[in-house]
Design a protein around this motif. Structure first.
Motif, PDB file in Angstrom:
ATOM      1  N   MET A 125       0.839  -1.198   0.000  1.00 21.98           N
ATOM      2  CA  MET A 125       0.000   0.000   0.000  1.00 21.98           C
ATOM      3  C   MET A 125       0.873   1.247   0.000  1.00 21.98           C
ATOM      4  SD  MET A 125      -3.327  -0.531  -0.064  1.00 21.98           S
ATOM      5  CE  MET A 125      -3.914   1.007   0.608  1.00 21.98           C
ATOM      6  N   VAL A 126       0.462   2.265  -0.753  1.00 22.84           N
ATOM      7  CA  VAL A 126       1.242   3.498  -0.895  1.00 22.84           C
ATOM      8  C   VAL A 126       0.411   4.675  -0.394  1.00 22.84           C
ATOM      9  CG1 VAL A 126       2.375   5.050  -2.531  1.00 22.84           C
ATOM     10  CG2 VAL A 126       2.479   2.580  -2.879  1.00 22.84           C
ATOM     11  N   GLY A 127       1.030   5.472   0.457  1.00 24.56           N
ATOM     12  CA  GLY A 127       0.413   6.730   0.869  1.00 24.56           C
ATOM     13  C   GLY A 127      -0.669   6.639   1.916  1.00 24.56           C
ATOM     14  N   GLN A 128      -0.925   5.459   2.495  1.00 23.77           N
ATOM     15  CA  GLN A 128      -1.979   5.303   3.503  1.00 23.77           C
ATOM     16  C   GLN A 128      -1.411   4.622   4.746  1.00 23.77           C
ATOM     17  OE1 GLN A 128      -4.576   6.891   2.839  1.00 23.77           O
ATOM     18  NE2 GLN A 128      -4.510   7.068   0.603  1.00 23.77           N
ATOM     19  N   GLU A 129      -0.281   5.103   5.208  1.00 26.54           N
ATOM     20  CA  GLU A 129       0.397   4.449   6.332  1.00 26.54           C
ATOM     21  C   GLU A 129      -0.442   4.454   7.598  1.00 26.54           C
ATOM     22  OE1 GLU A 129       1.705   6.634   4.322  1.00 26.54           O
ATOM     23  OE2 GLU A 129       3.297   5.511   3.278  1.00 26.54           O
ATOM     24  N   HIS A 130      -1.240   5.528   7.801  1.00 25.53           N
ATOM     25  CA  HIS A 130      -2.035   5.595   9.030  1.00 25.53           C
ATOM     26  C   HIS A 130      -3.102   4.503   9.068  1.00 25.53           C
ATOM     27  CE1 HIS A 130      -4.277   7.755   5.980  1.00 25.53           C
ATOM     28  NE2 HIS A 130      -5.347   7.781   6.761  1.00 25.53           N
ATOM     29  N   VAL A 131      -3.680   4.163   7.924  1.00 28.06           N
ATOM     30  CA  VAL A 131      -4.686   3.100   7.862  1.00 28.06           C
ATOM     31  C   VAL A 131      -4.006   1.736   7.980  1.00 28.06           C
ATOM     32  CG1 VAL A 131      -6.479   2.046   6.443  1.00 28.06           C
ATOM     33  CG2 VAL A 131      -6.244   4.540   6.508  1.00 28.06           C
ATOM     34  N   VAL A 132      -2.898   1.564   7.276  1.00 28.64           N
ATOM     35  CA  VAL A 132      -2.187   0.285   7.306  1.00 28.64           C
ATOM     36  C   VAL A 132      -1.724  -0.046   8.722  1.00 28.64           C
ATOM     37  CG1 VAL A 132      -0.089  -0.884   6.526  1.00 28.64           C
ATOM     38  CG2 VAL A 132      -1.477   0.414   4.892  1.00 28.64           C
ATOM     39  N   GLN A 133      -1.193   0.951   9.420  1.00 26.55           N
ATOM     40  CA  GLN A 133      -0.699   0.697  10.774  1.00 26.55           C
ATOM     41  C   GLN A 133      -1.826   0.298  11.713  1.00 26.55           C
ATOM     42  OE1 GLN A 133       1.550   3.920  12.410  1.00 26.55           O
ATOM     43  NE2 GLN A 133       1.668   3.025  14.462  1.00 26.55           N
ATOM     44  N   ALA A 134      -2.966   0.986  11.640  1.00 26.14           N
ATOM     45  CA  ALA A 134      -4.091   0.671  12.531  1.00 26.14           C
ATOM     46  C   ALA A 134      -4.633  -0.726  12.264  1.00 26.14           C
ATOM     47  CB  ALA A 134      -5.187   1.719  12.367  1.00 26.14           C
ATOM     48  N   LEU A 135      -4.827  -1.078  10.989  1.00 23.91           N
ATOM     49  CA  LEU A 135      -5.372  -2.396  10.665  1.00 23.91           C
ATOM     50  C   LEU A 135      -4.370  -3.505  10.977  1.00 23.91           C
ATOM     51  CD1 LEU A 135      -7.192  -1.646   7.283  1.00 23.91           C
ATOM     52  CD2 LEU A 135      -8.211  -1.930   9.542  1.00 23.91           C
ATOM     53  N   SER A 136      -3.096  -3.259  10.712  1.00 23.65           N
ATOM     54  CA  SER A 136      -2.081  -4.281  11.003  1.00 23.65           C
ATOM     55  C   SER A 136      -2.021  -4.569  12.497  1.00 23.65           C
ATOM     56  CB  SER A 136      -0.711  -3.826  10.485  1.00 23.65           C
ATOM     57  OG  SER A 136      -0.736  -3.657   9.079  1.00 23.65           O
ATOM     58  N   ASN A 137      -2.030  -3.538  13.323  1.00 25.22           N
ATOM     59  CA  ASN A 137      -1.999  -3.755  14.769  1.00 25.22           C
ATOM     60  C   ASN A 137      -3.252  -4.473  15.258  1.00 25.22           C
ATOM     61  OD1 ASN A 137       0.454  -2.464  14.872  1.00 25.22           O
ATOM     62  ND2 ASN A 137      -0.393  -0.483  15.473  1.00 25.22           N
ATOM     63  N   ALA A 138      -4.414  -4.107  14.687  1.00 28.08           N
ATOM     64  CA  ALA A 138      -5.659  -4.765  15.099  1.00 28.08           C
ATOM     65  C   ALA A 138      -5.639  -6.246  14.733  1.00 28.08           C
ATOM     66  CB  ALA A 138      -6.854  -4.064  14.454  1.00 28.08           C
ATOM     67  N   LEU A 139      -5.138  -6.579  13.543  1.00 28.35           N
ATOM     68  CA  LEU A 139      -5.070  -7.977  13.132  1.00 28.35           C
ATOM     69  C   LEU A 139      -4.049  -8.759  13.958  1.00 28.35           C
ATOM     70  CD1 LEU A 139      -5.215  -7.392   9.280  1.00 28.35           C
ATOM     71  CD2 LEU A 139      -6.967  -8.550  10.636  1.00 28.35           C
ATOM     72  N   THR A 140      -2.930  -8.129  14.254  1.00 25.38           N
ATOM     73  CA  THR A 140      -1.904  -8.813  15.042  1.00 25.38           C
ATOM     74  C   THR A 140      -2.383  -9.097  16.458  1.00 25.38           C
ATOM     75  OG1 THR A 140      -0.169  -7.734  13.728  1.00 25.38           O
ATOM     76  CG2 THR A 140       0.474  -8.659  15.864  1.00 25.38           C
ATOM     77  N   GLN A 141      -3.104  -8.163  17.058  1.00 26.89           N
ATOM     78  CA  GLN A 141      -3.578  -8.320  18.429  1.00 26.89           C
ATOM     79  C   GLN A 141      -4.953  -8.982  18.511  1.00 26.89           C
ATOM     80  OE1 GLN A 141      -3.465  -4.410  20.175  1.00 26.89           O
ATOM     81  NE2 GLN A 141      -1.337  -4.040  19.541  1.00 26.89           N
ATOM     82  N   GLN A 142      -5.534  -9.340  17.368  1.00 23.91           N
ATOM     83  CA  GLN A 142      -6.846  -9.989  17.309  1.00 23.91           C
ATOM     84  C   GLN A 142      -7.952  -9.096  17.890  1.00 23.91           C
ATOM     85  OE1 GLN A 142      -7.210 -13.538  16.161  1.00 23.91           O
ATOM     86  NE2 GLN A 142      -5.221 -12.946  15.325  1.00 23.91           N
ATOM     87  N   ARG A 143      -7.789  -7.767  17.789  1.00 22.50           N
ATOM     88  CA  ARG A 143      -8.820  -6.824  18.238  1.00 22.50           C
ATOM     89  C   ARG A 143      -9.597  -6.384  17.007  1.00 22.50           C
ATOM     90  NH1 ARG A 143      -7.901  -4.968  23.433  1.00 22.50           N
ATOM     91  NH2 ARG A 143      -9.235  -3.164  22.999  1.00 22.50           N
ATOM     92  N   LEU A 144     -10.577  -7.205  16.616  1.00 21.42           N
ATOM     93  CA  LEU A 144     -11.276  -7.010  15.352  1.00 21.42           C
ATOM     94  C   LEU A 144     -12.658  -6.414  15.582  1.00 21.42           C
ATOM     95  CD1 LEU A 144     -10.355 -10.414  13.680  1.00 21.42           C
ATOM     96  CD2 LEU A 144      -9.200  -8.216  13.441  1.00 21.42           C
ATOM     97  N   HIS A 145     -12.919  -5.355  14.841  1.00 20.48           N
ATOM     98  CA  HIS A 145     -14.251  -4.736  14.871  1.00 20.48           C
ATOM     99  C   HIS A 145     -15.146  -5.486  13.901  1.00 20.48           C
ATOM    100  CE1 HIS A 145     -17.286  -1.469  14.976  1.00 20.48           C
ATOM    101  NE2 HIS A 145     -16.693  -1.115  16.100  1.00 20.48           N
ATOM    102  N   HIS A 146     -16.474  -5.352  14.103  1.00 18.84           N
ATOM    103  CA  HIS A 146     -17.393  -6.081  13.216  1.00 18.84           C
ATOM    104  C   HIS A 146     -17.781  -5.281  11.981  1.00 18.84           C
ATOM    105  CE1 HIS A 146     -20.006  -3.777  16.012  1.00 18.84           C
ATOM    106  NE2 HIS A 146     -20.718  -3.579  14.917  1.00 18.84           N
ATOM    107  N   ALA A 147     -17.477  -3.960  11.951  1.00 16.87           N
ATOM    108  CA  ALA A 147     -17.856  -3.142  10.791  1.00 16.87           C
ATOM    109  C   ALA A 147     -16.790  -2.065  10.573  1.00 16.87           C
ATOM    110  CB  ALA A 147     -19.219  -2.499  10.999  1.00 16.87           C
ATOM    111  N   TYR A 148     -16.347  -1.939   9.333  1.00 17.31           N
ATOM    112  CA  TYR A 148     -15.334  -0.947   8.970  1.00 17.31           C
ATOM    113  C   TYR A 148     -15.905  -0.044   7.878  1.00 17.31           C
ATOM    114  CZ  TYR A 148     -12.077  -4.121  11.346  1.00 17.31           C
ATOM    115  OH  TYR A 148     -11.449  -4.914  12.268  1.00 17.31           O
ATOM    116  N   LEU A 149     -15.597   1.240   7.987  1.00 17.53           N
ATOM    117  CA  LEU A 149     -16.021   2.208   6.970  1.00 17.53           C
ATOM    118  C   LEU A 149     -14.782   2.918   6.440  1.00 17.53           C
ATOM    119  CD1 LEU A 149     -18.185   3.827   5.413  1.00 17.53           C
ATOM    120  CD2 LEU A 149     -18.266   5.407   7.362  1.00 17.53           C
TER     121      LEU A 149
END
Length: 619
Positions: free
Chosen positions: A18-42
């Protein structure tokens, strides 16, 4: 084999691409790594910034089985397992994409929600991706609210929209929202360079800069324009071909226009527009490029240190730096503002190039000071002449009255027809016309003679002018108002008044002289002080020196920045204030005015009392 466009061929397959969206990539990567998953994403953002791409990568991360089939939820999907390959190809049964632009009714949403009761067939999670979700109807939104708030544990919603303002707050409150930002031109340029290196396509750096700017933050648009540029250039990307394809203006024309504005050269402006017309170049693109260059110039003028860290690979950097040193900072700001507003006027004119010409001439006309045919100077002279003749035009038009005796100051009153005497007459407003109040500097009121009237609508007071009103001493007035006049200030005030009266100094030069204070004189060297750095321009300083030398005062001047306590402008302001006070006092003490106030409950219109204009008094 069919050709695959660059936008699809180089679509990111994982978060690391992914290019230019580091803030989104970091948040989703941390959530997936820690298994803190939301049920709906916008996911929100403009077109081509990666909303659908992120949703597919998220679906792969949730359902990835690993290369050995033993993987789990991960922030780095393998891309080789059955689930990853099926999601990439659009064949994964547990990943459903719904285009809300064409399936916006309640029936389509209800059909999608009916699948929510069934557990995943192949993957770990069911993922419902609704693109352009803001296109759904209110009924469709209401139908999905309950399921969106409390979905089954195996169901994830991913919504994407370019217009989140149209999404109901009830939906927004149930989602974890991520805003994908438009990409910076430099980010797009770096990615295009990488893609073209993979494709073995030769490209000019300046051509890629044009494509990056034309994409306006959308990576998909940038790759689509690159596809078009490759086809247009027969397998290579060159600056000339890209400019022709985009219809953009060569920066040399933009630099030529700004240089002409700095020099006040109107002929070059008009000739350059004619060249743009002949070549069919866009007027809107011209103003857009001018705004971009002026913005860079303003940054260099405000932060000169930036000139030392300019990118050496940018061929425009040297020219921008030259123009930044040539044009004053305040003029740069003015030109930038007019260029921005001028873009909105192009569509209103019958011809785009005539509108462009008018915008450029407006830039020239509002130039604070310049050698062009006296545009600014002529405008100022016109203003001064208007100020001198306006009071005469403002005088009430009435039949000429015979010349009165000197003892009767009030010689003419607008005749008013007699009316029956009645009580409760509304208060009468007395309008004092500025041009007809002559005796404001000397108080010599006499008892006026006026006919008996019962009701009056408006009265204009006229007084004779047997001689010119006496002048107020500027130094005495300044001392009376708490200022401390100096001997050097007396000399400088007289010199500036004489230069302004003869129009030897005008526009920015005149303002520099009025706002400055003479600190010291040593032979042919004068030291001046001003408070504002913007007034201390080399051109204005040289013109002031020339005017002083022509008047026989000095040959060299030096200007420093500091507090000013005794400038001609301050003295003139004190004089104007004192004249206004005397004018108001004279009118209010006039017997006729007092009689009108007492007899008819009249009132003087606020702001209507003005002293007569002084000749050659700079404001």
């Amino acid at each position: 084999m069919s050709y695959l466009v660059l936008a699809r061929k180089y679509r990111p397959q994982n978060f690391t691409e992914m290019v230019g969206q580091e803030h989104v990539v970091q948040a989703l990567s941390n959530a997936l790594t820690q298994q803190r998953l939301h049920h709906a994403y916008l996911f929100t953002g403009t077109r081509g910034v990666g909303k659908t791409t992120v949703s597919r990568i998220l679906a792969k991360s949730l359902n990835c089985q690993g290369a050995d089939g033993q993987g789990g939820i991960t922030a780095t999907p393998c891309g080789v397992c059955q689930a990853c390959r099926d999601i990439d190809s659009g064949r994964f049964v547990d990943y459903t994409e719904l285009d809300a632009a064409s399936n916006r009714g309640v029936d389509e949403v209800q059909s999608l929600l009916e699948q929510a009761v069934y557990k995943p067939v192949q993957g770990r999670f069911k993922v419902f991706m609704i693109d352009e979700v803001h296109m759904l109807t209110n009924t469709a939104f209401n139908a999905m609210l309950k399921t969106l708030e409390e979905p089954p544990a195996y169901l994830k919603f991913v919504l994407a929209t370019t217009d989140p303002q149209k999404v109901p707050a009830t939906v927004l409150s149930r989602c974890l929202q991520f805003n994908l930002r438009p990409m910076a031109p430099q980010t797009v340029l770096e990615h295009l360079t990488h893609v073209l290196a993979q494709e073995n396509v030769p490209a000019d750096v300046q051509a890629l800069r044009l494509l990056a700017r034309a994409a306006r933050g959308s990576m998909r648009d940038a790759l689509s324009l690159t596809d078009q540029a490759i086809a247009f250039g027969s397998g290579q990307i060159e600056e000339v071909a890209v400019r022709l394809m985009l219809g953009s203006v060569d920066r040399s024309y933009v630099f030529q226009l700004i240089d002409a504005l700095a020099r006040g050269d109107g002929k070059t402006l008009v000739d350059t527009v004619d060249v743009l017309r002949v070549n069919g170049l866009s007027g809107a693109s011209t103003l857009e490029d001018m705004s971009a260059v002026l913005q860079r110039m303003a940054v260099l003028q405000a932060v000169p240190q930036r000139a030392a860290v300019v990118d050496a690979s940018d061929p425009d950097a040297a020219e921008v730096a030259r123009l930044a040193a040539l044009l004053p900072a305040d003029e740069t700001q003015l030109l930038y503002s007019i260029c921005l507003h001028g873009r909105g006027e192009l569509g209103l004119a019958p011809d785009e190039y005539s509108a462009l010409t008018m915008v450029l001439l407006r830039l020239l006309a509002f130039k604070p000071a310049g050698p062009v045919a006296g545009v600014a100077e002529a405008a100022e002279k016109k203003t001064l002449k208007t100020a001198e003749t306006a009071p005469a035009a403002a005088a009430p038009v009435s039949a000429p009255a015979p010349a009165p005796a000197p003892a009767a100051p009030v010689t003419g009153v607008a005749p008013v027809p007699a009316a029956p005497v009645r009580t409760g007459v509304a208060p009468t407003m007395v309008s004092v016309v500025p041009a007809v109040v002559a005796e404001i500097e000397e108080k010599a009121p006499a008892t006026p003679v006026f006919p008996a009237v019962q009701a009056i609508e408006s009265v204009a007071i006229e007084t004779p002018q047997p001689h010119a009103p006496p002048q107020i001493n500027a130094a005495n007035a300044a001392a009376a108002h708490g200022d401390t006049p100096t001997a050097e200030g007396d000399v400088w005030h007289g010199v500036v008044q004489a230069l302004a009266a003869s129009e030897a100094i005008t526009a920015l030069v005149r303002e520099l002289a009025l706002q400055s204070q003479l600190m010291a004189r040593h032979a042919d060297h004068w030291l001046l002080r001003v408070e504002r750095e913007s007034l201390n321009q080399p051109t204005a300083r040289e013109r002031l020196r020339t005017a002083l030398e022509a008047a026989g005062h000095t040959a060299q001047i030096q200007i420093e920045i500091g507090p000013v306590t005794d400038s001609p402008a301050r003295r003139n302001a004190v004089v104007e204030k004192e004249r206004q006070r005397r004018a108001h006092e004279t009118v209010m003490n006039d017997p006729f005015v007092q009689a009108m106030v007492q007899a008819h409950d009249a009132k003087v219109v606020p702001g209507s009392i003005k002293p007569p204009p002084l000749q050659a008094l700079p404001r």
